[in-house]
Design a protein around this motif. Structure first.
Motif, PDB file in Angstrom:
ATOM      1  N   GLU A  61       0.827  -1.218   0.000  1.00 24.81           N
ATOM      2  CA  GLU A  61       0.000   0.000   0.000  1.00 24.81           C
ATOM      3  C   GLU A  61       0.859   1.265   0.000  1.00 24.81           C
ATOM      4  O   GLU A  61       0.509   2.267  -0.600  1.00 24.81           O
ATOM      5  N   ASP A  97      -4.012  -0.253  -9.912  1.00 25.17           N
ATOM      6  CA  ASP A  97      -4.236   1.158  -9.587  1.00 25.17           C
ATOM      7  C   ASP A  97      -3.103   2.023 -10.145  1.00 25.17           C
ATOM      8  O   ASP A  97      -3.341   3.097 -10.714  1.00 25.17           O
ATOM      9  N   THR A 118      -4.188 -11.581  -8.854  1.00 26.49           N
ATOM     10  CA  THR A 118      -4.799 -11.945  -7.568  1.00 26.49           C
ATOM     11  C   THR A 118      -6.270 -12.254  -7.823  1.00 26.49           C
ATOM     12  O   THR A 118      -6.865 -11.767  -8.802  1.00 26.49           O
ATOM     13  N   THR A 160      -0.502 -19.719  -6.867  1.00 22.32           N
ATOM     14  CA  THR A 160       0.563 -19.265  -5.954  1.00 22.32           C
ATOM     15  C   THR A 160       0.053 -18.268  -4.914  1.00 22.32           C
ATOM     16  O   THR A 160       0.853 -17.666  -4.195  1.00 22.32           O
TER      17      THR A 160
HETATM   18  N1  LIG Z   1      -9.170   0.129  -8.754  1.00 18.46           N
HETATM   19  C1  LIG Z   1     -10.127  -0.603  -8.269  1.00 18.46           C
HETATM   20  O1  LIG Z   1     -11.234  -0.687  -8.817  1.00 18.46           O
HETATM   21  C2  LIG Z   1      -9.897  -1.394  -7.009  1.00 18.46           C
HETATM   22  C3  LIG Z   1     -10.914  -2.248  -6.532  1.00 18.46           C
HETATM   23  C4  LIG Z   1     -10.666  -3.018  -5.405  1.00 18.46           C
HETATM   24  C5  LIG Z   1      -9.448  -2.904  -4.759  1.00 18.46           C
HETATM   25  N2  LIG Z   1      -8.505  -2.040  -5.214  1.00 18.46           N
HETATM   26  C6  LIG Z   1      -7.201  -1.931  -4.543  1.00 18.46           C
HETATM   27  O2  LIG Z   1      -6.495  -3.139  -4.741  1.00 18.46           O
HETATM   28  C7  LIG Z   1      -5.558  -3.309  -3.689  1.00 18.46           C
HETATM   29  C8  LIG Z   1      -5.586  -4.739  -3.211  1.00 18.46           C
HETATM   30  O3  LIG Z   1      -5.291  -5.544  -4.313  1.00 18.46           O
HETATM   31  P1  LIG Z   1      -5.133  -7.129  -4.267  1.00 18.46           P
HETATM   32  O4  LIG Z   1      -5.834  -7.692  -3.105  1.00 18.46           O
HETATM   33  O5  LIG Z   1      -5.465  -7.592  -5.642  1.00 18.46           O
HETATM   34  O6  LIG Z   1      -3.623  -7.416  -4.011  1.00 18.46           O
HETATM   35  P2  LIG Z   1      -2.262  -6.621  -4.045  1.00 18.46           P
HETATM   36  O7  LIG Z   1      -2.043  -6.009  -5.345  1.00 18.46           O
HETATM   37  O8  LIG Z   1      -2.234  -5.795  -2.807  1.00 18.46           O
HETATM   38  O9  LIG Z   1      -1.278  -7.862  -3.843  1.00 18.46           O
HETATM   39  C9  LIG Z   1      -1.330  -8.641  -2.656  1.00 18.46           C
HETATM   40  C10 LIG Z   1      -0.090  -9.534  -2.564  1.00 18.46           C
HETATM   41  O10 LIG Z   1      -0.212 -10.615  -3.500  1.00 18.46           O
HETATM   42  C11 LIG Z   1       0.992 -10.728  -4.275  1.00 18.46           C
HETATM   43  N3  LIG Z   1       0.635 -11.380  -5.524  1.00 18.46           N
HETATM   44  C12 LIG Z   1      -0.003 -10.871  -6.599  1.00 18.46           C
HETATM   45  N4  LIG Z   1      -0.263 -11.849  -7.483  1.00 18.46           N
HETATM   46  C13 LIG Z   1       0.249 -12.994  -6.967  1.00 18.46           C
HETATM   47  C14 LIG Z   1       0.288 -14.350  -7.404  1.00 18.46           C
HETATM   48  N5  LIG Z   1      -0.294 -14.748  -8.535  1.00 18.46           N
HETATM   49  N6  LIG Z   1       0.883 -15.247  -6.600  1.00 18.46           N
HETATM   50  C15 LIG Z   1       1.444 -14.879  -5.423  1.00 18.46           C
HETATM   51  N7  LIG Z   1       1.412 -13.632  -4.934  1.00 18.46           N
HETATM   52  C16 LIG Z   1       0.821 -12.707  -5.724  1.00 18.46           C
HETATM   53  C17 LIG Z   1       1.493  -9.317  -4.322  1.00 18.46           C
HETATM   54  O11 LIG Z   1       2.872  -9.265  -4.621  1.00 18.46           O
HETATM   55  C18 LIG Z   1       1.203  -8.833  -2.916  1.00 18.46           C
HETATM   56  O12 LIG Z   1       2.189  -9.269  -2.032  1.00 18.46           O
HETATM   57  C19 LIG Z   1      -5.909  -2.304  -2.625  1.00 18.46           C
HETATM   58  O13 LIG Z   1      -4.984  -1.244  -2.669  1.00 18.46           O
HETATM   59  C20 LIG Z   1      -7.273  -1.800  -3.041  1.00 18.46           C
HETATM   60  O14 LIG Z   1      -7.516  -0.482  -2.611  1.00 18.46           O
HETATM   61  C21 LIG Z   1      -8.689  -1.315  -6.346  1.00 18.46           C
END
Ligand SMILES: NC(=O)c1ccc[n+]([C@@H]2O[C@H](COP(=O)([O-])OP(=O)(O)OC[C@H]3O[C@@H](n4cnc5c(N)ncnc54)[C@H](O)[C@@H]3O)[C@@H](O)[C@H]2O)c1
Length: 363
Positions: A61, A97, A118, A160
């Motif tokens: 973050e 983002d 993710t 993963t």
């Molecule tokens: N723009 C939008 O519409 C929107 C909507 C919802 C959330 N968000 C934002 O998204 C963020 C959260 O995103 P998130 O939960 O997708 O995760 P993230 O991007 O925070 O990643 C979480 C963790 O997973 C790891 N990771 C990613 N892909 C992986 C994989 N295939 N295997 C192993 N590890 C992996 C990353 O390195 C990180 O350590 C927040 O900042 C939130 O505010 C944005």
């Protein structure tokens, strides 16, 4: 398993493909020749996918900032990117983002493709075109709309993810299904009964498809968050405050899961009788079955500072000067956006909910 559909948008629309192994088995497409923005962990775990020219991002973050955007823009220039360059982004919501903001502003905008890695990115954030950046202590306070040209979802990336990262995605998926006017809530529960260890690729595919099909209606009717799409903020006002007040040790999707329980609790404190509401009971028991897999969550919530949580809650961008705007639940178990006049009684109710979160009383 391969499904493709379109999202209508003022930007001209974009295509979403959901499949399995089409990316992780090696990117044979034009992506190899394009510039890439890659989550550092994804680059390490899936080297075949990410070979080529890439900018790596540590997905925390604290990096989802305007400073990081400036750094990436400089790095793109250093790589020779110009107006006809095309960007591919691989990662979760944090990379998305950043990529949305970078692609929208680099030389006033370059086209891009998003490949969510993710489950949260796959079920929710990948469609809708939003970017949200943190500024100082304020979560998601800056941003814009700039959808990619294409979204390529490869379910195999979920192999993963940790249990907690899967729960992040499942919390956002059940939120969308609960908000939907259709039977998506029941369909979601039928696909997956809460045993995360046994979650198969087929179940993940079905959840992603259902969640995106449900979200599609909201964003096509209200692309710029002026009406019905605001219902998808359910769980987010409390959720963002939980993230900030635990210094992001509680991750976004899980914080939204607890935030939904908090907004149900506030609805009850505001006098809504949810005693016999089957929809709300279904949502709560689904969330309980997800959150019980996180033994450390109650300890993390115990560290929450109620003062910091209240400060974050009050600074949420959705409020006006004299009203807190929240998504609450009505007695039929349907979501409603309510503008609540700020007064001492309301402040006390919100404080009670945060105290109950801290004491671990909501689940
Ligand atoms: N723009 C939008 O519409 C929107 C909507 C919802 C959330 N968000 C934002 O998204 C963020 C959260 O995103 P998130 O939960 O997708 O995760 P993230 O991007 O925070 O990643 C979480 C963790 O997973 C790891 N990771 C990613 N892909 C992986 C994989 N295939 N295997 C192993 N590890 C992996 C990353 O390195 C990180 O350590 C927040 O900042 C939130 O505010 C944005």
């Amino acid at each position: 398993m391969l499904e493709t559909f379109n999202i209508q948008s003022e930007s001209g629309g974009y295509e979403v493909s959901i499949g399995s192994h089409m990316l992780v088995d090696g990117l044979k497409s034009e992506a190899h020749k394009c510039l890439k923005l890659i989550d550092d962990n994804v680059d390490r775990l899936w080297p075949l996918v990410c070979q080529g020219t890439g900018l790596k991002v540590l997905a925390v973050e604290q990096n989802k900032t305007l400073e990081q955007v400036a750094h990436l823009i400089e790095a793109l220039r250093g790589l020779g990117a110009n107006r006809s360059s095309y960007l591919y982004a691989f990662g979760g919501g944090i990379v998305q983002d950043l990529a949305t903001f970078v692609a929208s502003s680099y030389m006033r905008g370059i086209p891009w493709t998003y490949c969510p890695t993710t489950l949260l990115g796959m079920v929710d954030s990948c469609i809708g075109g939003k970017s949200s950046l943190n500024v100082g202590i304020y979560k998601n306070i800056a941003g814009n709309f700039y959808p990619p040209k294409k979204i390529l979802i490869d379910i195999a990336f979920c192999q993963t993810l940790t249990m907690q990262e899967k729960i992040d995605g499942l919390c956002e998926a059940i939120k969308i299904c609960f908000a939907s006017p259709s039977f998506a809530l029941e369909d979601c529960i039928n696909i997956f009964d809460g045993d995360i260890e046994a979650l198969s690729e087929k179940q993940l595919f079905d959840i992603v498809r259902l969640s995106l099909a449900s979200k599609k209606m909201f964003i096509e009717e209200d692309e710029f968050d002026q009406g019905i799409r605001l219902l998808l903020n359910f769980g987010h006002t409390f959720g963002h405050a939980i993230e900030a007040a635990t210094h992001f040790s509680v991750t976004h999707g899980v914080a939204v899961g607890v935030g939904m329980l908090a907004e149900i609790e506030l609805s009850i404190l505001r006098g809504i009788d949810l005693g016999k509401c089957a929809r709300v009971e279904k949502l709560k028991s689904y969330l309980y079955s997800l959150l019980k897999n996180l033994p450390n969550l109650k300890n993390q919530l115990r560290t929450l500072s109620v003062g910091d949580a209240l400060a974050s809650f009050r600074s949420d961008k959705k409020h006006s000067t004299d009203k807190y705007y929240l998504i609450l639940v009505n007695s039929q178990g349907r979501l409603e956006r309510q503008g609540l006049v700020i007064n001492p009684e309301l402040e006390l109710q919100i404080e009670i909910v945060f105290s109950n979160i801290k004491k671990g009383l909501l689940f």
